[in-house]
Design a protein around this motif. Structure first.
Motif, PDB file in Angstrom:
ATOM      1  N   TYR A  24      64.081   1.065  26.037  1.00 33.49           N
ATOM      2  CA  TYR A  24      64.925   1.152  24.841  1.00 33.49           C
ATOM      3  C   TYR A  24      65.983   0.043  24.916  1.00 33.49           C
ATOM      4  CZ  TYR A  24      68.251   3.603  27.977  1.00 33.49           C
ATOM      5  OH  TYR A  24      69.104   3.955  29.000  1.00 33.49           O
ATOM      6  N   PRO A  25      66.592  -0.318  23.769  1.00 37.45           N
ATOM      7  CA  PRO A  25      66.563   0.372  22.470  1.00 37.45           C
ATOM      8  C   PRO A  25      65.447  -0.082  21.524  1.00 37.45           C
ATOM      9  CG  PRO A  25      68.192  -1.370  22.411  1.00 37.45           C
ATOM     10  CD  PRO A  25      67.653  -1.354  23.826  1.00 37.45           C
ATOM     11  N   GLU A  26      64.804  -1.236  21.797  1.00 35.23           N
ATOM     12  CA  GLU A  26      63.872  -1.798  20.823  1.00 35.23           C
ATOM     13  C   GLU A  26      62.413  -1.692  21.244  1.00 35.23           C
ATOM     14  OE1 GLU A  26      65.070  -5.751  19.845  1.00 35.23           O
ATOM     15  OE2 GLU A  26      67.059  -5.161  19.154  1.00 35.23           O
ATOM     16  N   GLY A  27      62.135  -1.191  22.434  1.00 41.38           N
ATOM     17  CA  GLY A  27      60.754  -1.092  22.879  1.00 41.38           C
ATOM     18  C   GLY A  27      60.098  -2.444  23.098  1.00 41.38           C
ATOM     19  N   LEU A  28      60.885  -3.426  23.538  1.00 39.41           N
ATOM     20  CA  LEU A  28      60.326  -4.746  23.823  1.00 39.41           C
ATOM     21  C   LEU A  28      59.402  -4.667  25.041  1.00 39.41           C
ATOM     22  CD1 LEU A  28      63.543  -6.982  23.477  1.00 39.41           C
ATOM     23  CD2 LEU A  28      61.820  -6.481  21.724  1.00 39.41           C
ATOM     24  N   ALA A  29      58.453  -5.592  25.119  1.00 39.20           N
ATOM     25  CA  ALA A  29      57.498  -5.585  26.235  1.00 39.20           C
ATOM     26  C   ALA A  29      57.316  -6.991  26.783  1.00 39.20           C
ATOM     27  CB  ALA A  29      56.155  -5.024  25.778  1.00 39.20           C
ATOM     28  N   GLY A  30      56.976  -7.065  28.079  1.00 34.50           N
ATOM     29  CA  GLY A  30      56.628  -8.337  28.703  1.00 34.50           C
ATOM     30  C   GLY A  30      57.711  -9.380  28.549  1.00 34.50           C
ATOM     31  N   GLU A  31      57.285 -10.607  28.266  1.00 33.99           N
ATOM     32  CA  GLU A  31      58.222 -11.711  28.182  1.00 33.99           C
ATOM     33  C   GLU A  31      59.013 -11.729  26.890  1.00 33.99           C
ATOM     34  OE1 GLU A  31      56.267 -15.368  29.130  1.00 33.99           O
ATOM     35  OE2 GLU A  31      55.908 -14.778  31.221  1.00 33.99           O
ATOM     36  N   ASP A  32      58.781 -10.766  25.993  1.00 32.65           N
ATOM     37  CA  ASP A  32      59.669 -10.607  24.843  1.00 32.65           C
ATOM     38  C   ASP A  32      61.039 -10.102  25.285  1.00 32.65           C
ATOM     39  OD1 ASP A  32      57.770 -11.469  23.059  1.00 32.65           O
ATOM     40  OD2 ASP A  32      57.112  -9.465  22.484  1.00 32.65           O
ATOM     41  N   ILE A  33      61.097  -9.506  26.453  1.00 32.17           N
ATOM     42  CA  ILE A  33      62.380  -9.104  27.039  1.00 32.17           C
ATOM     43  C   ILE A  33      63.007 -10.353  27.652  1.00 32.17           C
ATOM     44  CG2 ILE A  33      63.543  -7.580  28.678  1.00 32.17           C
ATOM     45  CD1 ILE A  33      60.898  -5.917  28.722  1.00 32.17           C
ATOM     46  N   PRO A  34      64.238 -10.677  27.298  1.00 33.97           N
ATOM     47  CA  PRO A  34      64.866 -11.867  27.896  1.00 33.97           C
ATOM     48  C   PRO A  34      64.853 -11.799  29.418  1.00 33.97           C
ATOM     49  CG  PRO A  34      66.204 -11.029  26.085  1.00 33.97           C
ATOM     50  CD  PRO A  34      65.117 -10.014  26.319  1.00 33.97           C
ATOM     51  N   LEU A  35      64.703 -12.948  30.049  1.00 35.88           N
ATOM     52  CA  LEU A  35      64.616 -12.995  31.506  1.00 35.88           C
ATOM     53  C   LEU A  35      65.821 -12.335  32.166  1.00 35.88           C
ATOM     54  CD1 LEU A  35      63.262 -13.961  34.111  1.00 35.88           C
ATOM     55  CD2 LEU A  35      64.406 -16.177  33.790  1.00 35.88           C
ATOM     56  N   GLU A  36      67.011 -12.576  31.614  1.00 35.17           N
ATOM     57  CA  GLU A  36      68.199 -11.993  32.227  1.00 35.17           C
ATOM     58  C   GLU A  36      68.191 -10.467  32.147  1.00 35.17           C
ATOM     59  OE1 GLU A  36      69.632 -13.970  28.303  1.00 35.17           O
ATOM     60  OE2 GLU A  36      68.085 -14.273  29.843  1.00 35.17           O
ATOM     61  N   GLY A  37      67.607  -9.924  31.066  1.00 35.32           N
ATOM     62  CA  GLY A  37      67.476  -8.476  30.964  1.00 35.32           C
ATOM     63  C   GLY A  37      66.518  -7.919  32.003  1.00 35.32           C
ATOM     64  N   ARG A  38      65.424  -8.650  32.266  1.00 31.52           N
ATOM     65  CA  ARG A  38      64.460  -8.219  33.281  1.00 31.52           C
ATOM     66  C   ARG A  38      65.054  -8.282  34.687  1.00 31.52           C
ATOM     67  NH1 ARG A  38      60.075 -12.355  32.366  1.00 31.52           N
ATOM     68  NH2 ARG A  38      61.176 -13.169  30.554  1.00 31.52           N
TER      69      ARG A  38
END
Length: 341
Positions: A265-279
């Motif tokens: 959450y909050p947007e249900g992003l997956a894989g590299e759609d998630i910013p690197l810093e968030g990962r």
């Protein structure tokens, strides 16, 4: 004026008599260096004690003055050194070419010593003013960066006061983020940005009611939905900015609970759609939460925490980052030991 206080002028000409005239003209006011070729000139310009200004002939064998100037301007070490062309080539296209390659002035031969001296004084004065302005801008930029950094740290501490976590959590977690970002091959500026922005990951908890945030038991469905809004609240608190540090802090606050498989959450992003810093923050945050003691739980042993992270590879966490994280456990141990609980 003592010689050590004088600014340095490099004169470049393949004809010794031309060099002698320029040296004689300038030597009472400046420290003068001389070069008989373009290659020799570049060696001096890129030495440990570069000149403050260059007077450069155009017509020289092997490497003409235009090429020398282009190379001076192409190098970060020397691109701000002003170059004045001093040459017998007086056609309009010659002068235009000189300005195109980065020259600041163009003096035609035969030279007037008084004119040469006046031009050198003028361009050195302008150069000195530019250097002073650049220093002032850099100093103010550093002050502004430090102010933003302090705001981030204070807001991060405020969020910690609302939670059951200790202030050392953000210090350890941001240290883990720095280590992982470096292991991932990011440049030093990006590593520093992540390290500075990561403490803002949970700032949105300021907006979560205390009875939910400090509840000792498992949250019910409605309470959990409210808890999840700390990501969007955090993004709203940080706001929209052009500054790279604040942009990264906002992205981290918003995305550090996204999951590689898209179930976060909050947007249900997956894989590299998630910013690197968030990962990166997702991994560091979970590891520190698992291995730290809290009023409502004991710290997990490191091997159990690593087993959990390994099991979540490709589910919760970026697979490549997970491998890097586990490969750098010794560094993480050192960070934890240096910070403490």
């Amino acid at each position: 004026m003592a010689d050590r206080e004088k600014q340095t002028v490099l004169v470049v000409d393949d004809i010794p008599t031309n060099l002698d005239l320029l040296v004689e003209t300038l030597k009472n006011e400046y420290r003068v260096l001389a070069a008989l070729s373009g290659r020799e000139a570049l060696d001096i310009v890129h030495s440990g004690t570069p000149p403050d200004i260059v007077l450069l002939d155009v017509m020289m064998p092997y490497m003409d003055g235009y090429t020398v100037c282009e190379r001076i301007k192409a190098d970060l070490r020397s691109r701000n050194i002003p170059v004045i062309f001093v040459t017998a080539r007086d056609q309009e296209q010659d002068q235009t070419r000189g300005f195109e390659v980065g020259g600041v002035d163009y003096i035609t031969k035969p030279v007037s010593p008084a004119v040469v001296l006046a031009r050198v004084r003028t361009h050195l004065a302008l150069h000195n003013q530019n250097l002073a302005l650049e220093r002032k801008v850099a100093e103010r930029s550093r002050d502004l960066y430090e102010t933003r950094l302090q705001i981030i740290r204070r807001l991060s501490v405020a969020a910690e006061y609302k939670d059951n976590e200790t202030g050392m959590h953000i210090v350890r977690m941001s240290g883990y983020c720095r280590a992982l970002a470096k292991a991932a091959g990011l440049d030093e500026e990006a590593v520093d940005l992540i390290h500075s922005a990561a403490p803002m990951h949970d700032v949105g908890k300021i907006g979560i009611p205390d009875h939910i945030l400090t509840k000792p038991a498992r949250l019910d469905h409605d309470e959990w939905e409210i808890m999840k809004t700390h990501t969007t609240i955090g993004a709203a608190i940080i706001g929209e900015h052009d500054n790279r540090l604040m942009v990264m802090a906002r992205r981290i606050a918003l995305t550090h609970h996204e999951r590689w498989d898209g179930t976060g959450y909050p947007e249900g992003l997956a894989g590299e759609d998630i910013p690197l810093e968030g990962r990166i923050v997702a991994l560091a945050d979970v590891f520190d939460a698992l291995t730290s003691r809290r009023p409502y739980k004991e710290a997990w042993p490191e091997d159990e925490a690593c087993a959990h992270i390994r099991e979540q590879r490709g589910k919760h966490f970026d697979p490549e980052l997970t491998d890097l994280f586990l490969d750098n456990l010794e560094t993480l141990r050192e960070i934890k030991a240096s910070v403490g609980e």
